[in-house]
Scaffold this active site. Structure first.
Site, PDB file in Angstrom:
ATOM      1  N   SER A 194       5.327  -7.111   3.172  1.00  0.00           N
ATOM      2  CA  SER A 194       6.121  -7.341   4.378  1.00  0.00           C
ATOM      3  C   SER A 194       6.816  -8.741   4.342  1.00  0.00           C
ATOM      4  O   SER A 194       6.582  -9.540   3.590  1.00  0.00           O
ATOM      5  CB  SER A 194       4.831  -7.447   5.587  1.00  0.00           C
ATOM      6  OG  SER A 194       4.013  -8.514   5.096  1.00  0.00           O
ATOM      7  N   GLU A 239      -5.079  -3.640  -1.814  1.00  0.00           N
ATOM      8  CA  GLU A 239      -6.549  -3.369  -2.023  1.00  0.00           C
ATOM      9  C   GLU A 239      -6.963  -2.100  -0.919  1.00  0.00           C
ATOM     10  O   GLU A 239      -8.155  -1.859  -1.136  1.00  0.00           O
ATOM     11  CB  GLU A 239      -7.379  -4.632  -1.565  1.00  0.00           C
ATOM     12  CG  GLU A 239      -7.101  -5.367  -0.255  1.00  0.00           C
ATOM     13  CD  GLU A 239      -5.869  -6.078  -0.184  1.00  0.00           C
ATOM     14  OE1 GLU A 239      -4.677  -5.916  -0.583  1.00  0.00           O
ATOM     15  OE2 GLU A 239      -5.649  -7.316   0.352  1.00  0.00           O
ATOM     16  N   PHE A 258       0.932  -1.419  -0.005  1.00  0.00           N
ATOM     17  CA  PHE A 258       0.051  -0.053   0.112  1.00  0.00           C
ATOM     18  C   PHE A 258       0.795   1.272   0.063  1.00  0.00           C
ATOM     19  O   PHE A 258       0.275   2.274  -0.233  1.00  0.00           O
ATOM     20  CB  PHE A 258      -0.886   0.180   1.176  1.00  0.00           C
ATOM     21  CG  PHE A 258      -0.196   0.441   2.485  1.00  0.00           C
ATOM     22  CD1 PHE A 258      -0.017   1.683   2.887  1.00  0.00           C
ATOM     23  CD2 PHE A 258       0.314  -0.463   3.396  1.00  0.00           C
ATOM     24  CE1 PHE A 258       0.582   2.021   3.875  1.00  0.00           C
ATOM     25  CE2 PHE A 258       1.047  -0.132   4.546  1.00  0.00           C
ATOM     26  CZ  PHE A 258       1.037   1.020   4.680  1.00  0.00           C
ATOM     27  N   CYS A 267       9.488   1.576   3.724  1.00  0.00           N
ATOM     28  CA  CYS A 267      10.208   0.650   3.799  1.00  0.00           C
ATOM     29  C   CYS A 267      11.731   1.299   4.009  1.00  0.00           C
ATOM     30  O   CYS A 267      12.677   0.385   4.559  1.00  0.00           O
ATOM     31  CB  CYS A 267      10.301  -0.288   2.598  1.00  0.00           C
ATOM     32  SG  CYS A 267      10.865   0.322   1.111  1.00  0.00           S
TER      33      CYS A 267
HETATM   34  P1  NAD Z   1       1.818  -6.842   2.842  1.00  0.00           P
HETATM   35  O1  NAD Z   1       2.809  -7.733   2.957  1.00  0.00           O
HETATM   36  O2  NAD Z   1       0.358  -6.810   3.981  1.00  0.00           O
HETATM   37  O3  NAD Z   1       1.009  -6.682   1.577  1.00  0.00           O
HETATM   38  C1  NAD Z   1       1.705  -6.564   0.653  1.00  0.00           C
HETATM   39  C2  NAD Z   1       0.802  -7.203  -0.734  1.00  0.00           C
HETATM   40  O4  NAD Z   1       0.548  -8.676  -0.529  1.00  0.00           O
HETATM   41  C3  NAD Z   1      -0.597  -6.684  -1.005  1.00  0.00           C
HETATM   42  O5  NAD Z   1      -0.894  -6.741  -2.372  1.00  0.00           O
HETATM   43  C4  NAD Z   1      -1.418  -7.606  -0.230  1.00  0.00           C
HETATM   44  O6  NAD Z   1      -2.705  -7.648  -0.796  1.00  0.00           O
HETATM   45  C5  NAD Z   1      -0.676  -8.906  -0.177  1.00  0.00           C
HETATM   46  N1  NAD Z   1      -1.039  -9.978   0.840  1.00  0.00           N
HETATM   47  C6  NAD Z   1      -0.936  -9.547   2.204  1.00  0.00           C
HETATM   48  N2  NAD Z   1      -1.289 -10.602   2.790  1.00  0.00           N
HETATM   49  C7  NAD Z   1      -0.941 -11.685   2.094  1.00  0.00           C
HETATM   50  C8  NAD Z   1      -1.250 -13.257   2.445  1.00  0.00           C
HETATM   51  N3  NAD Z   1      -1.093 -13.704   3.541  1.00  0.00           N
HETATM   52  N4  NAD Z   1      -0.953 -14.089   1.486  1.00  0.00           N
HETATM   53  C9  NAD Z   1      -0.868 -13.468  -0.116  1.00  0.00           C
HETATM   54  N5  NAD Z   1      -0.803 -12.182  -0.408  1.00  0.00           N
HETATM   55  C10 NAD Z   1      -1.067 -11.155   0.764  1.00  0.00           C
HETATM   56  O7  NAD Z   1       2.342  -5.178   2.956  1.00  0.00           O
HETATM   57  P2  NAD Z   1       1.664  -3.679   3.104  1.00  0.00           P
HETATM   58  O8  NAD Z   1       1.204  -3.594   4.549  1.00  0.00           O
HETATM   59  O9  NAD Z   1       0.743  -3.589   2.086  1.00  0.00           O
HETATM   60  O10 NAD Z   1       2.927  -3.000   2.961  1.00  0.00           O
HETATM   61  C11 NAD Z   1       3.954  -2.519   4.076  1.00  0.00           C
HETATM   62  C12 NAD Z   1       5.007  -3.514   4.078  1.00  0.00           C
HETATM   63  O11 NAD Z   1       5.784  -3.627   2.536  1.00  0.00           O
HETATM   64  C13 NAD Z   1       6.098  -3.189   4.981  1.00  0.00           C
HETATM   65  O12 NAD Z   1       6.292  -4.313   5.605  1.00  0.00           O
HETATM   66  C14 NAD Z   1       7.300  -2.408   4.258  1.00  0.00           C
HETATM   67  O13 NAD Z   1       8.434  -2.644   4.539  1.00  0.00           O
HETATM   68  C15 NAD Z   1       7.324  -3.434   2.933  1.00  0.00           C
HETATM   69  N6  NAD Z   1       7.658  -2.670   1.881  1.00  0.00           N
HETATM   70  C16 NAD Z   1       8.928  -3.469   1.295  1.00  0.00           C
HETATM   71  C17 NAD Z   1       9.651  -2.315   0.310  1.00  0.00           C
HETATM   72  C18 NAD Z   1      10.824  -2.879  -0.043  1.00  0.00           C
HETATM   73  O14 NAD Z   1      11.584  -2.352  -1.113  1.00  0.00           O
HETATM   74  N7  NAD Z   1      11.580  -3.999   0.670  1.00  0.00           N
HETATM   75  C19 NAD Z   1       8.858  -1.319  -0.404  1.00  0.00           C
HETATM   76  C20 NAD Z   1       7.744  -1.066   0.305  1.00  0.00           C
HETATM   77  C21 NAD Z   1       7.011  -1.857   1.064  1.00  0.00           C
END
Ligand code: NAD
Length: 506
Positions: free
Chosen positions: A232, A182, A155, A287
């Site tokens: 994440s 979403e 997000f 991140c």
């Molecule tokens: P998230 O892991 O909750 O979601 C990321 C994506 O995965 C979304 O599209 C979501 O719909 C999907 N998703 C969520 N749970 C899932 C599951 N159990 N099974 C399959 N798909 C699933 O992350 P978020 O809250 O949207 O974003 C924040 C996180 O992203 C933080 O941990 C941040 O550090 C990380 N991030 C990392 C980078 C990087 O370059 N390393 C960059 C931006 C964000």
């Protein structure tokens, strides 16, 4: 089928058209500034993934066969549209994410930079040629696209993170299916419409909205060759393992806990400014945010904490619509309560809560229901505390005091996340040693958020990245292409006897 313009809900984009099924399940999208919801996003599943993959597979051969310079020109037209409409896109991002308008514009700009790098694909796809490797034999190698690839994004950067992926994927001749977050899905549809308008053929770029069901369908679909994921760490680990089990190429970028080491000779004003921006910009939902400050020496730590307390007190928290806001709300009510939970945990684990962001109250009329939190500062955080181990992803900065540079380095080594890190010092020797020895993917020297430019590549180490390739830059070309080696001989009329032994030069 309806277009996005005649409905308030956010649907899919498949085969160059909007798809919004009336009976599909939906999830509300909230404006974090007010806490109100005026729209919903449809939640797709295996059926929509099938449709998007089918559309992409039928478009792929034509797109891959298009001369790479022509593909680059289509993307150049898309860049023109993005530049012209960046204000519109930034406002949509702020309305669903909550970040300030300037910050949203910044992410659009960083995304466009990857596009600009992608225009160089004709050069980057050039292969190697060796003449005369044997008698009358030449050899060459080329990079070819994989086919249909998918991106699953978080997000916090609804425009920039997808743009870490699809410009490179498309420029290399792949079709791309995006599964955005979403929580703020609207930017994905604007980009899809503008790509079509720029001349990207139907099916080459698709969007399937939804959550876990869509992700699982993409991971197991035999028509999808590669998965790029950013999110994440627990989800990244799952994506990597599941995608690899299904024989896909996977790059899965995870979460972060970024440290800033401050040596006693550092310019303290510069450090304080850098910490304010990197810890509290975008409400800490980056991140590459700095969430741990590691001052070396007690006197420096005392002076730093004193400055931070006063600066956090002046932090202007408010909605993106208020041009004076320096920090917007958190993305959802659920995330706000998670971050508040970490502040409670820090107190009960014994850290010293010097500034409590929970005391912040939004006073602007009409914004009382927004997901606001002030900046928080914990001093005397220790490595075993959850507020140190876990990624909080909110405006909470922890200070871990250390007595020496070596202790600071070993603290960072012990953390399972290794996305970004920074050192602030005037000592060139110390900075060089740090850049060489620290076990983290992206390092800043007197730079708090060292996000590599589009012509380098982005990626962390350890729990911050699963897979072999970083994103964008030349690593992006490697990820989205496969190597083919051709060995070629043109017989010149001589008799060819069968050869039963391994061919060698002899
Ligand atoms: P998230 O892991 O909750 O979601 C990321 C994506 O995965 C979304 O599209 C979501 O719909 C999907 N998703 C969520 N749970 C899932 C599951 N159990 N099974 C399959 N798909 C699933 O992350 P978020 O809250 O949207 O974003 C924040 C996180 O992203 C933080 O941990 C941040 O550090 C990380 N991030 C990392 C980078 C990087 O370059 N390393 C960059 C931006 C964000």
């Amino acid at each position: 089928m309806r277009t996005a313009k005649d409905t308030k809900d956010v649907g899919h984009y498949i085969g160059g058209a909007h798809l919004l099924e009336a009976d599909a399940p939906r999830q509300a999208i909230y404006d974090p500034a007010t806490g109100e919801s005026a729209r919903s996003v449809v939640l797709g599943g295996a059926r929509e993934v099938d449709l998007a993959v089918e559309a992409a597979r039928s478009a792929w051969r034509g797109w891959a066969a298009m001369p790479s310079l022509r593909r680059a020109r289509v993307l150049d037209e898309f860049r023109r549209l993005m530049n012209e409409r960046r204000e519109v896109l930034a406002r949509v991002i702020s309305s669903e994410h909550g970040k300030t308008h300037e910050d949203a514009l910044g992410e659009v700009t960083r995304g466009i930079e990857v596009l600009e790098f992608a225009f160089g694909a004709p050069h980057l796809l050039k292969g190697d040629y060796s003449e005369g490797v044997g008698g009358g034999v030449d050899a060459y190698s080329v990079r070819q696209p994989l086919g249909v690839v998918a991106g699953i994004t978080p997000f916090n950067f609804p425009c920039m993170v997808p743009m870490w992926m699809y410009p490179m994927a498309l420029a290399c001749g792949n079709c791309f299916i995006l599964k955005p977050s979403e929580r703020d899905p609207s930017a994905s549809l604007l980009m899809a419409e503008w790509l079509s308008e720029a001349g990207v053929p139907p099916g080459v770029f698709g969007v399937v909205q939804g959550g876990r069901d869509v992700v699982e369908a993409l991971l197991s679909h035999e028509g999808v060759s590669a998965i790029s994921f950013v999110g994440s760490t627990p989800v990244a680990r799952h994506i990597y393992a599941t995608g690899a089990r299904h024989g896909k190429r996977v790059q899965a970028l995870g979460g972060a806990k970024n440290h800033m080491v401050i040596l006693p000779d550092a310019d303290l004003d510069m450090v304080t400014n850098a910490l304010m921006g990197s810890a509290f910009g975008s409400a800490g939902e980056r991140c590459m945010a700095i969430s741990v400050a590691v001052p070396v020496g007690e006197a420096l730590a005392d002076a730093l904490v004193e400055r931070l307390v006063s600066r956090i007190g002046d932090l202007r928290v408010g909605p993106a619509s208020d041009g004076a806001s320096e920090m917007g709300p958190l993305v959802t009510a659920e995330h706000l309560s998670r971050v508040r939970g970490y502040i409670e945990a820090g107190v009960s684990e014994g850290a010293s809560l010097v500034v409590d962001g929970r005391e912040f109250r939004q006073t602007l009329q009409g914004y009382e229901g927004g997901y606001y939190l002030g900046g928080s500062l914990f001093d005397r955080v220790t490595p075993e505390m959850s507020i140190y181990r876990d990624e909080i992803f909110g405006p909470v900065l922890g200070v871990v005091r250390r007595d020496s540079y070596e202790e600071a380095l070993s603290l960072i080594r012990g953390h399972p996340q290794a996305n970004g890190v920074a050192i602030f010092t005037r000592d060139g020797d110390a900075a060089s040693a740090f850049a060489r020895d620290v076990e983290v993917g992206m390092v800043g020297v007197n730079v708090p958020i060292p996000v590599p430019m589009a012509f380098h590549s982005f990626g962390g180490w350890k729990g911050s990245l699963f897979g072999d390739h970083h994103v964008y830059g030349e690593e992006g070309v490697r990820f989205y292409t496969r190597l083919k080696a051709v060995t070629m001989r043109w017989p010149r009329g001589q008799r060819e006897d069968p050869e039963f032994v391994m061919p060698t030069l002899g």
